[in-house]
Motif scaffolding. Structure first.
Motif, PDB file in Angstrom:
ATOM      1  N   VAL A 229       0.842  -1.201   0.000  1.00 35.81           N
ATOM      2  CA  VAL A 229       0.000   0.000   0.000  1.00 35.81           C
ATOM      3  C   VAL A 229       0.877   1.250   0.000  1.00 35.81           C
ATOM      4  O   VAL A 229       1.827   1.343   0.780  1.00 35.81           O
ATOM      5  N   TYR A 230       0.554   2.185  -0.891  1.00 32.61           N
ATOM      6  CA  TYR A 230       1.233   3.481  -0.936  1.00 32.61           C
ATOM      7  C   TYR A 230       0.275   4.558  -0.453  1.00 32.61           C
ATOM      8  O   TYR A 230      -0.769   4.758  -1.060  1.00 32.61           O
ATOM      9  N   LEU A 231       0.648   5.234   0.621  1.00 34.20           N
ATOM     10  CA  LEU A 231      -0.097   6.433   1.048  1.00 34.20           C
ATOM     11  C   LEU A 231       0.492   7.593   0.255  1.00 34.20           C
ATOM     12  O   LEU A 231       1.659   7.955   0.454  1.00 34.20           O
ATOM     13  N   ILE A 232      -0.307   8.182  -0.620  1.00 36.75           N
ATOM     14  CA  ILE A 232       0.232   9.208  -1.522  1.00 36.75           C
ATOM     15  C   ILE A 232      -0.483  10.536  -1.324  1.00 36.75           C
ATOM     16  O   ILE A 232      -1.708  10.596  -1.250  1.00 36.75           O
ATOM     17  N   GLY A 233       0.307  11.601  -1.248  1.00 35.13           N
ATOM     18  CA  GLY A 233      -0.255  12.945  -1.199  1.00 35.13           C
ATOM     19  C   GLY A 233      -0.545  13.428  -2.606  1.00 35.13           C
ATOM     20  O   GLY A 233       0.357  13.462  -3.444  1.00 35.13           O
ATOM     21  N   ALA A 234      -1.799  13.801  -2.865  1.00 35.43           N
ATOM     22  CA  ALA A 234      -2.194  14.254  -4.204  1.00 35.43           C
ATOM     23  C   ALA A 234      -1.838  15.721  -4.421  1.00 35.43           C
ATOM     24  O   ALA A 234      -1.885  16.206  -5.549  1.00 35.43           O
TER      25      ALA A 234
ATOM     26  N   GLN B 143      -3.937  18.896 -11.270  1.00 33.62           N
ATOM     27  CA  GLN B 143      -3.398  17.591 -11.655  1.00 33.62           C
ATOM     28  C   GLN B 143      -1.868  17.580 -11.687  1.00 33.62           C
ATOM     29  O   GLN B 143      -1.237  16.571 -11.373  1.00 33.62           O
ATOM     30  N   ASP B 144      -1.270  18.699 -12.051  1.00 28.31           N
ATOM     31  CA  ASP B 144       0.191  18.717 -12.201  1.00 28.31           C
ATOM     32  C   ASP B 144       0.918  19.154 -10.939  1.00 28.31           C
ATOM     33  O   ASP B 144       2.109  19.451 -10.979  1.00 28.31           O
ATOM     34  N   LEU B 145       0.214  19.173  -9.812  1.00 31.08           N
ATOM     35  CA  LEU B 145       0.905  19.457  -8.553  1.00 31.08           C
ATOM     36  C   LEU B 145       1.101  18.201  -7.699  1.00 31.08           C
ATOM     37  O   LEU B 145       1.478  18.284  -6.533  1.00 31.08           O
ATOM     38  N   ILE B 146       0.884  17.039  -8.276  1.00 32.28           N
ATOM     39  CA  ILE B 146       1.294  15.803  -7.619  1.00 32.28           C
ATOM     40  C   ILE B 146       2.769  15.574  -7.997  1.00 32.28           C
ATOM     41  O   ILE B 146       3.257  16.140  -8.974  1.00 32.28           O
ATOM     42  N   THR B 147       3.480  14.780  -7.225  1.00 35.81           N
ATOM     43  CA  THR B 147       4.881  14.502  -7.559  1.00 35.81           C
ATOM     44  C   THR B 147       4.971  13.512  -8.719  1.00 35.81           C
ATOM     45  O   THR B 147       4.020  12.772  -9.009  1.00 35.81           O
ATOM     46  N   LEU B 148       6.137  13.465  -9.359  1.00 36.89           N
ATOM     47  CA  LEU B 148       6.377  12.477 -10.411  1.00 36.89           C
ATOM     48  C   LEU B 148       6.190  11.065  -9.846  1.00 36.89           C
ATOM     49  O   LEU B 148       5.598  10.203 -10.494  1.00 36.89           O
ATOM     50  N   ARG B 149       6.676  10.830  -8.631  1.00 38.17           N
ATOM     51  CA  ARG B 149       6.558   9.491  -8.036  1.00 38.17           C
ATOM     52  C   ARG B 149       5.098   9.121  -7.810  1.00 38.17           C
ATOM     53  O   ARG B 149       4.669   8.003  -8.101  1.00 38.17           O
ATOM     54  N   GLY B 150       4.341  10.090  -7.299  1.00 35.60           N
ATOM     55  CA  GLY B 150       2.923   9.848  -7.060  1.00 35.60           C
ATOM     56  C   GLY B 150       2.185   9.530  -8.358  1.00 35.60           C
ATOM     57  O   GLY B 150       1.377   8.594  -8.423  1.00 35.60           O
ATOM     58  N   ALA B 151       2.484  10.290  -9.408  1.00 37.65           N
ATOM     59  CA  ALA B 151       1.810  10.087 -10.695  1.00 37.65           C
ATOM     60  C   ALA B 151       2.161   8.719 -11.291  1.00 37.65           C
ATOM     61  O   ALA B 151       1.299   8.020 -11.825  1.00 37.65           O
ATOM     62  N   ARG B 152       3.441   8.331 -11.170  1.00 40.77           N
ATOM     63  CA  ARG B 152       3.878   7.047 -11.714  1.00 40.77           C
ATOM     64  C   ARG B 152       3.167   5.893 -10.995  1.00 40.77           C
ATOM     65  O   ARG B 152       2.684   4.945 -11.620  1.00 40.77           O
ATOM     66  N   LEU B 153       3.087   5.978  -9.679  1.00 34.84           N
ATOM     67  CA  LEU B 153       2.428   4.918  -8.911  1.00 34.84           C
ATOM     68  C   LEU B 153       0.936   4.863  -9.206  1.00 34.84           C
ATOM     69  O   LEU B 153       0.349   3.779  -9.298  1.00 34.84           O
ATOM     70  N   LEU B 154       0.320   6.034  -9.372  1.00 35.57           N
ATOM     71  CA  LEU B 154      -1.106   6.057  -9.717  1.00 35.57           C
ATOM     72  C   LEU B 154      -1.340   5.335 -11.044  1.00 35.57           C
ATOM     73  O   LEU B 154      -2.305   4.578 -11.191  1.00 35.57           O
TER      74      LEU B 154
ATOM     75  N   ALA C 105      -1.649  -5.834  10.186  1.00 39.05           N
ATOM     76  CA  ALA C 105      -2.002  -6.916   9.265  1.00 39.05           C
ATOM     77  C   ALA C 105      -0.788  -7.439   8.496  1.00 39.05           C
ATOM     78  O   ALA C 105      -0.927  -8.309   7.636  1.00 39.05           O
ATOM     79  N   GLY C 106       0.393  -6.896   8.797  1.00 38.38           N
ATOM     80  CA  GLY C 106       1.619  -7.374   8.152  1.00 38.38           C
ATOM     81  C   GLY C 106       1.781  -6.912   6.718  1.00 38.38           C
ATOM     82  O   GLY C 106       2.530  -7.502   5.937  1.00 38.38           O
ATOM     83  N   ILE C 107       1.108  -5.829   6.367  1.00 36.26           N
ATOM     84  CA  ILE C 107       1.155  -5.333   4.982  1.00 36.26           C
ATOM     85  C   ILE C 107       2.221  -4.248   4.847  1.00 36.26           C
ATOM     86  O   ILE C 107       2.328  -3.351   5.689  1.00 36.26           O
ATOM     87  N   GLU C 108       2.996  -4.333   3.782  1.00 36.83           N
ATOM     88  CA  GLU C 108       4.043  -3.341   3.542  1.00 36.83           C
ATOM     89  C   GLU C 108       3.420  -2.006   3.136  1.00 36.83           C
ATOM     90  O   GLU C 108       2.471  -1.967   2.352  1.00 36.83           O
ATOM     91  N   VAL C 109       3.958  -0.928   3.672  1.00 40.68           N
ATOM     92  CA  VAL C 109       3.435   0.412   3.391  1.00 40.68           C
ATOM     93  C   VAL C 109       4.584   1.334   3.021  1.00 40.68           C
ATOM     94  O   VAL C 109       5.672   1.234   3.589  1.00 40.68           O
ATOM     95  N   GLU C 110       4.328   2.223   2.087  1.00 43.15           N
ATOM     96  CA  GLU C 110       5.286   3.279   1.784  1.00 43.15           C
ATOM     97  C   GLU C 110       4.509   4.584   1.680  1.00 43.15           C
ATOM     98  O   GLU C 110       3.353   4.588   1.261  1.00 43.15           O
ATOM     99  N   VAL C 111       5.147   5.686   2.085  1.00 43.57           N
ATOM    100  CA  VAL C 111       4.470   6.980   2.050  1.00 43.57           C
ATOM    101  C   VAL C 111       5.148   7.863   1.004  1.00 43.57           C
ATOM    102  O   VAL C 111       6.370   7.972   0.978  1.00 43.57           O
ATOM    103  N   VAL C 112       4.345   8.461   0.134  1.00 44.80           N
ATOM    104  CA  VAL C 112       4.866   9.395  -0.865  1.00 44.80           C
ATOM    105  C   VAL C 112       4.344  10.785  -0.503  1.00 44.80           C
ATOM    106  O   VAL C 112       3.127  11.010  -0.524  1.00 44.80           O
ATOM    107  N   PRO C 113       5.250  11.703  -0.171  1.00 40.10           N
ATOM    108  CA  PRO C 113       4.780  13.013   0.298  1.00 40.10           C
ATOM    109  C   PRO C 113       4.140  13.810  -0.827  1.00 40.10           C
ATOM    110  O   PRO C 113       4.306  13.503  -2.009  1.00 40.10           O
ATOM    111  N   GLY C 114       3.406  14.840  -0.426  1.00 39.94           N
ATOM    112  CA  GLY C 114       2.745  15.710  -1.395  1.00 39.94           C
ATOM    113  C   GLY C 114       2.898  17.164  -0.997  1.00 39.94           C
ATOM    114  O   GLY C 114       3.414  17.474   0.080  1.00 39.94           O
TER     115      GLY C 114
END
Lengths: 253, 253
Positions: A7-12, A17-28, A108-117
């Motif tokens: 799961v990726y917690l991503i800041g939009a 639309q163009d104020l999300i990060t490149l990383r956030g857009a790629r993951l989306l 629940a043992g699920i891997e998480v990563e956070v992408v800032p916004g």
């Protein structure tokens, strides 16, 4: 037990639309499932046409999904898909209930990563060209929100920083202005109120603490209130990019 | 008088190439001239291979270009090129001297636009998975920096928010910890120190206020210090993505 996804917690960001990060857009663009807030704009969801989209909106005054239900939806999603995005307006780690979601996923043992916004305050600062800090004038900034619970409504401490940023600051900001005046702040301290930052219907209102304490019209979207000397207009500042023509007097309740 | 270009103040984010916004990356790819800080990473400059790049670095302890010179360089650039980017680490509107640059450009009649970025604190929060706010525990956050000027060094007020974020907080953070202890904060209040957020050489150090007051090793890059109950580790939190193996005791001066 099914294979667990990540799961990726991503800041939009603020909405554009163009104020999300490149990383956030790629993951989306790679996501199998996207769980999104009501604050996430439709144009942002255009970045993930392939994904199953689950609205788990929280919008003040409207019916929203309880946090525990959202937590369970996240865990369920990670148990049936490889790449799950939890998309939040602004940045997920400030006023975003990330703690609860991280706990539920970790338990629940699920891997998480956070992408800032880009958090709303910085988008508002950019849109209005009012820096939050100024050499010699403003060296500290506080981001805060007020609880609407009665036990908090009157004796909430207001941070003593040079610049104050109140998130979700519609009616609450009027109380903030009243308290600042009672505590001896100058009535002409400048205030910038911004609605729907970065969106087509962005509105900017410039006023003073004294005017803010008199009231604020009915906002049409998320409101951010910025207070302090850093909000004072510059001598040659242009306001031609500000959509708002509303003057402070029209805003009084 | 030459045709005047437009200047974009752009936040590069914390350093990783994909943590700039889509808008920032698009403008970089179109820029004629890019004036950049020392904090902007080489990989970020790969996004503008076509541009003339002018380093105007500010790095603590190293020789840097005076702000007035930078202001003049910006005006000069806009008088010889159509699209000029002023690229800053983090977000341009917080601790970024944006006020001076905006004034200089506006006074010269040059159009300016600001593109927000991911500020270091939010990148650090994401990298360490420590939300800055937590329901019922942390409802306010302050971003601050300490002047190194002697007249400020002892009686600087520390903001009274639930979470404290000290930018450029190497040695200064030790003084902050000492002051917090004197003001009655719990010695075991958790602290997260992060160097080179989001970069390959990112380092994370977890400690307490009491430990921080004992000293901090020599940091190798920009340091951000996060203090408060929101920094406490969660029960099932994983630290496997943190590169740092350094323990707090090794950090004492």
């Amino acid at each position: 037990m099914p294979v667990l996804g990540k799961v990726y917690l991503i800041g939009a960001g603020p909405g554009a639309q163009d104020l999300i990060t490149l990383r956030g857009a790629r993951l989306l663009a790679q996501a199998d499932i996207v769980l999104h807030d009501a604050l996430v704009t439709p144009e942002m969801l255009e970045l993930c046409p392939q994904a199953e989209k689950i609205p788990v909106g929280k919008r003040s005054g409207q019916r929203s999904v309880a946090q525990q239900v959202i937590n369970q939806q996240l865990v369920d999603a990670a148990q049936r898909a490889a790449l799950v995005v939890r998309l939040k307006g602004g940045d997920p780690m400030i006023f975003g209930r990330a703690d609860e979601e991280l706990r539920a996923l970790e338990e629940a043992g699920i891997e998480v990563e956070v992408v800032p916004g880009v958090t709303t305050a910085l988008a508002a600062s950019a849109a209005t060209k009012q820096p939050l800090t100024k050499r010699g004038i403003a060296r500290s900034v506080a981001f805060f929100t007020s609880s609407t619970a009665p036990e908090h409504s009157d004796h909430d401490a207001i941070p003593e920083t040079d610049t104050l940023i109140q998130y979700m600051g519609g009616r609450e900001a009027i109380a903030t202005a009243e308290r600042l005046l009672r505590h001896g702040h100058q009535p002409d301290t400048p205030v910038v109120v911004i609605e729907n930052v970065s969106r087509a219907d962005q509105m900017v209102h410039r006023m003073t603490i004294a005017q803010l304490s008199q009231g604020l019209g009915t906002p049409h979207g998320p409101v951010l209130v910025m207070i302090g000397e850093a909000m004072r207009s510059r001598e040659h500042q242009r306001f031609d990019t500000e959509i708002s023509g509303t003057i402070a007097t029209q805003l009084r309740a």
